[in-house]
Design a protein around this motif. Structure first.
Motif, short mmCIF file in Angstrom:
data_model
loop_
_atom_site.label_atom_id
_atom_site.label_comp_id
_atom_site.label_asym_id
_atom_site.label_seq_id
_atom_site.Cartn_x
_atom_site.Cartn_y
_atom_site.Cartn_z
N THR A 166 -2.65 1.74 -4.36
CA THR A 166 -2.11 3.09 -4.20
C THR A 166 -3.25 4.04 -3.88
N ASN A 167 -2.96 4.95 -2.94
CA ASN A 167 -3.95 5.94 -2.49
C ASN A 167 -5.24 5.25 -2.07
N ILE A 200 0.85 -1.19 0.00
CA ILE A 200 0.00 0.00 0.00
C ILE A 200 0.89 1.24 0.00
N GLY A 201 0.59 2.16 -0.90
CA GLY A 201 1.30 3.44 -0.94
C GLY A 201 0.31 4.58 -0.93
N ASN A 202 0.18 5.28 0.18
CA ASN A 202 -0.80 6.35 0.32
C ASN A 202 -0.13 7.71 0.29
N ALA A 209 5.71 2.25 -3.17
CA ALA A 209 4.89 1.04 -3.18
C ALA A 209 4.98 0.30 -4.50
N SER A 210 4.92 1.01 -5.62
CA SER A 210 4.96 0.33 -6.92
C SER A 210 6.29 -0.38 -7.13
N PRO A 219 5.16 7.94 -1.45
CA PRO A 219 4.57 6.61 -1.19
C PRO A 219 4.08 5.85 -2.41
N PRO A 220 3.37 6.47 -3.38
CA PRO A 220 2.98 5.66 -4.55
C PRO A 220 4.18 5.11 -5.32
N ASN A 221 5.23 5.92 -5.46
CA ASN A 221 6.45 5.43 -6.12
C ASN A 221 7.07 4.29 -5.33
N LEU A 225 -1.40 -4.77 -5.03
CA LEU A 225 -0.89 -3.40 -4.89
C LEU A 225 -2.07 -2.43 -4.81
#
Length: 391
Positions: free
Chosen positions: A71-72, A35-37, A53-54, A49-51, A69
């Motif tokens: 994101t947000n 998870i990338g928030n 997490a991916s 965070p999105p970068n 995966l």
């Protein structure tokens, strides 16, 4: 849905999955939720965070994990993702959760913050955030390792504006609070409890694509032959170097003696470092023409020394590394460090060590480079420039 009901449902889901899936689980199965928030709706956005997490998700896929995966992610997305992971994790060899975003301690409990949280009061966390305890629960039914990695210790704008309830007196702290995982669960913080982490967008970071912690994790997580706890030690050292010792990652949990590798086993023979065999009472240094064990780099065989500062001045630490993969250590003066001996492996720039006599339960590991009569060593004990000794 309040927190107690959420945790109860997660517990039930995990128990149900344990009954239905364990028998069918394939040996070595690995699952992960990443998870990338960053796009928080009620506080300023986070860029990294999105970068993070991916790229972590891609690395875990290369390591054989089946990865989900997000994101947000909002509260419902995080909740559904965790329930699904708990079902998949039951009976799997490994299960991992990686979270990058906002996290905080409120009144002694740790929370991961979805992008739709408002958190106007401390009591709102039970209905708007995800409790870390429930995350650990979802990875606890594996046969080998449950891993939770949190890059969630940033300066948190929610904390500054949050109102405390009259019923609670404990202040909201910076970063996440200390935890004590049980069983086979390991939890890694980007910054140790009660401290904050850099997010990769400060002047010192140079607006990097990844946070310092994520960047270090990406450099190390796919290195083959490095036991998982040693891998996190390397991440720690990289982050401390990148942040000029401002940020110290920390790992919580106590695993068994079984060595666990994310990126594949070491070359044949090196595994013995995790469960060493007894060392003979008297071990002589290997002569130059002696056969060298495949677990030890011949360039490291010999006697090495390093000067270490202490409260009473400099002390001299001497390491005798034998070609059969054993070592002996003593210090001068002796009071500066306890003499001990054990087993050592070294190959391809990475080393591990375990004491079998003189120190109870001591192990270490790191990287090395050899330049003629000098060796650059990183690790918990003796980090620095070693030189060959005439001893």
């Amino acid at each position: 849905m309040n927190r107690r009901e959420f945790v109860s449902r997660l517990t039930a889901a995990t128990a149900f999955a344990g009954v239905t899936l364990t028998a069918a689980a394939a040996e070595g199965r690995r699952v992960a939720l990443v998870i990338g928030n960053g796009a928080y709706r009620n506080v300023p956005a986070l860029l990294n965070p999105p970068n993070d997490a991916s790229e972590i998700a891609a690395a875990l896929k290369r390591l054989g994990f089946t990865v989900s995966l997000a994101t947000n992610a909002g509260f419902d997305d995080m909740r559904h993702g965790l329930i699904a992971l708990g079902r998949d994790a039951a009976g799997a060899d490994m299960a991992a959760v990686y979270f990058a975003g906002h996290g905080m301690e409120i009144n002694g409990e740790n929370w991961l913050i979805p992008i739709d949280a408002e958190l106007k009061r401390d009591t709102d966390a039970a209905n708007e955030a995800i409790n870390l305890q429930s995350v650990m629960l979802q990875v606890s039914n594996t046969t080998s390792l449950g891993l939770v990695i949190l890059d969630a210790c940033r300066n948190n704008p929610f904390a500054a504006r949050m109102k405390r309830s009259i019923a609670t007196r404990a202040a909201t702290m910076s970063g996440l609070g200390r935890i004590e995982p049980v069983g086979n669960v390991l939890v890694a913080y980007a910054a140790r409890d009660g401290t904050t982490a850099r997010d990769g967008t400060t002047a010192l970071d140079g607006d990097a694509r990844n946070s310092p912690f994520a960047a270090a994790l990406l450099r190390n997580i796919e290195t083959p032959g490095v036991e998982v706890t040693f891998m996190f030690r390397n991440v720690r050292d990289d982050v401390m170097e990148a942040t000029r010792n401002e940020q110290q990652p920390f790992v919580y949990g106590s695993l068994s003696r079984k060595a666990i590798y994310l990126a594949g086993l070491p070359p044949a023979g090196r595994e013995q470092a995790a469960t060493p065999s007894p060392v003979p009472a008297v071990t002589s240094p290997a002569p130059p023409h002696a056969t060298t064990s495949p677990t030890i780099d011949p360039a490291l065989v010999g006697t090495w020394e390093i000067m270490v500062p202490s409260g009473r001045g400099q002390s001299r630490w001497i390491w005798q590394i034998m070609g059969d993969g054993t070592y002996r250590f003593h210090a001068e003066p002796q009071r500066s460090a306890r003499p001990h001996e054990g087993t050592i492996t070294a190959a391809n720039g990475h080393w591990t060590l375990r004491a079998t006599r003189g120190l109870s339960g001591y192990s270490d590991g790191g990287a090395y480079e050899i330049h003629d009569a000098m060796a650059m060593i990183s690790g918990k004990l003796g980090t620095g420039a070693w030189k060959r000794s005439a001893e």
